[in-house]
Design an enzyme around this catalytic site. Structure first.
Site, mmCIF file in Angstrom:
data_model
loop_
_atom_site.group_PDB
_atom_site.id
_atom_site.type_symbol
_atom_site.label_atom_id
_atom_site.label_comp_id
_atom_site.label_asym_id
_atom_site.label_seq_id
_atom_site.Cartn_x
_atom_site.Cartn_y
_atom_site.Cartn_z
ATOM 1 C CB SER A 47 -0.892 0.134 1.214
ATOM 2 O OG SER A 47 -1.519 1.274 1.146
ATOM 3 C CE LYS B 137 -3.181 -2.425 -0.256
ATOM 4 N NZ LYS B 137 -3.960 -2.471 -1.255
ATOM 5 C CG ASN C 117 -7.191 -1.237 0.157
ATOM 6 O OD1 ASN C 117 -6.379 -1.121 0.800
ATOM 7 N ND2 ASN C 117 -7.338 -1.313 -1.261
#
Ligand code: 2AM
Length: 484
Positions: free
Chosen positions: A130, A185, A189
């Site tokens: 990220s 992840k 998000n």
């Protein structure tokens, strides 16, 4: 470059190119390949020129260029291309070699791929990366999971290229087995969707209720970024609000109000439904994007319904302070809900997630990086088996402090017809969360009335189920209990 490369990378799009340059700048040699091989040549002659980077024109050539155990990392479009590359890479590997997927893959695919690659005698890592383009180049947050034996072989590369906080702590550590890295992840998000939605609601409140101009809003976000809301997204919002188009008008005013998305927030919402976790703020954020995308419908509705007249006459500075508290309160709830989901997932998928370490991985490099994540790390350091973030002393105190202002903002927004779905849904969640008794007793009665679904009683032990023949017409047969 004559000697074999430390790592191979497939996929020279924005993230891939920048990550390769980052790796090379940290002293690692990299071999690269891309399906459209003209991109390999362009890169080697362009940004990669004169560097310790070798271009290759086939998967076979790429794998042959690597030091053993070979590490082949893919940064390609999520979905079928990943499976296709895995099958192209495997025939060229030897025992102990490692395939890495650094794309935005769905964690269920990563679970399946880990099993598949391991069944062929190799190792697999699915890692969240990220931080966008700049993060990939200067130091992203990296969240690797998969075959644990592979970790010692990639640890040095990953931790060298990742962002660092607090004087050198890498924003990258082993997350857990199979899909754990991509799961974390995904939650990252989802939280990003939430943080962004909270900020947009504050913006609308400032603009429409408090009638602030863009310079005032810019100054306010800039100020907020120096305190407990200090974060990348607040910082860029301050920048964005100050940005003027060529004619001097605020750029933001000219942007069409229809939000895009790539699906990771949606996956987080679906996963919350799947595991039965009340992830209301992130879900509202996803729905708000959907609503924004219904431009034509909103246009028609705006001609049908009259908006209430905005009648705020209170103290602007005081209300701005309340708004800051509302933003902070909603953020506390959002992260607490996100962690609630992580905890359920850790049990469901046997991941043994280290919650404090995850907060540290997000502390730098990524879009949700903020001072606040340090407080989450501290909460789990203090009590590794903390059942819910809001039960930590620090969070408890902060949410109590945020409450009065947060309630006033929601009340003013509702009275004036300003939608604040994330600020109000998070407050409703908080009020439900802190309630010993909810009206679900009536709901259970309704279910038992129409479907003989049975209920438990307050005056009997849990696990005993009762049915009432509410109308005198039903039989005594009960439906099998269904609990999500
Ligand atoms: P390309 O340059 O040949 O299109 C991001 O799109 C990356 O994923 C690019 O490196 C792109 O390669 C690659 N990619 C996209 N779809 C692909 C596919 N079907 N097969 C292989 N690579 C693909």
């Amino acid at each position: 470059m004559n000697k074999l490369a430390d790592i191979g990378l497939i996929g020279l799009a924005v993230m891939g190119e920048n990550l390769v340059l980052n790796m090379e700048s940290k002293g690692f040699s990299v071999a690269v390949y891309n399906r459209s091989t003209d991109k390999v040549d362009k890169f080697i002659q362009g940004r990669g020129a004169g560097k310790n980077i070798k271009g290759t024109h086939s998967v076979k050539e790429l794998v042959a260029a690597l030091e053993k155990p070979r590490k082949v990392m893919m940064l390609v479009k999520a979905g079928d291309p990943v499976d296709s590359f895995i099958d192209q890479i495997i025939p060229h590997l030897e025992k102990g070699d490692i395939i890495i997927d650094g794309g935005n893959s769905n964690f269920t695919d990563t679970i399946r791929r880990t099993e598949y690659v391991e069944s062929k005698g190799f190792q697999f890592i699915g890692t969240g990366v990220s931080g966008g383009e700049i993060g990939a180049l200067r130091g992203p947050s990296m969240m690797p999971g998969g075959s644990k034996e592979a970790w010692p072989h990639v640890k040095e590369i990953f931790q060298s290229v990742s962002a660092k906080v607090d004087g050198g702590v890498p924003c990258c550590d082993w997350v857990g087995a199979d899909g754990a890295g991509h799961y974390v992840k995904m939650i990252h998000n989802g939280i990003e969707y939430g943080d962004m939605q909270i900020i947009t609601e504050a913006y609308q409140f400032m603009k429409d209720v408090l009638k602030m101009d863009y310079d005032e809003m810019h100054e306010t976000f800039k100020k907020w970024n120096t305190g407990e809301l200090d974060s990348y997204l607040i910082e860029i919002t301050a920048d964005i609000l100050a940005y003027k188009d060529e004619d001097g008008a605020p750029m933001v005013e000219k942007i069409l109000d229809t939000a895009g998305q790539k699906g990771t927030g949606k996956w987080t919402g679906i996963e919350a439904m799947h595991l039965g976790v009340p992830l209301t703020l992130i879900a509202e954020s996803v729905f708000s994007r959907f609503l924004s995308a219904q431009l034509d419908l909103r246009d028609q509705a705006s001609q049908v319904f009259q908006a209430p007249e905005i009648t705020f006459e209170g103290d602007k500075e005081e209300m701005l302070e309340n708004l800051k508290m509302a933003v902070y309160g909603a953020k506390l709830i959002s992260y607490a809900q996100g962690y609630n989901l992580l905890m359920e997932a850790s049990k469901e998928y046997n991941w043994d997630l280290k919650y404090g370490d995850i907060a540290l991985m997000w502390r730098g490099g990524c879009i949700i990086r903020s001072a606040f994540l340090g407080d989450i790390k501290k909460a789990f350091d203090k009590n590794p088996s903390l059942p819910h973030l809001l039960l930590d002393d620090f969070f408890k105190e902060k949410v109590q402090k945020a409450q009065p202002g947060w309630r006033k903002v929601c009340a003013v927004a509702v009275t004036n017809g300003i939608p604040v779905p994330s600020l109000s849904a998070s407050l409703a969640y908080f009020d439900g969360f802190r309630s010993k008794r909810l009206p679900a007793n009536l709901l259970q009665a309704q279910r038992d009335y129409f479907g003989a679904h049975t209920y438990e009683r307050t005056d009997r032990p849990r696990g005993e189920f009762f049915h009432t023949n509410w109308t005198g017409e039903g039989a005594d047969t009960v439906s099998t209990a269904y609990n999500s």
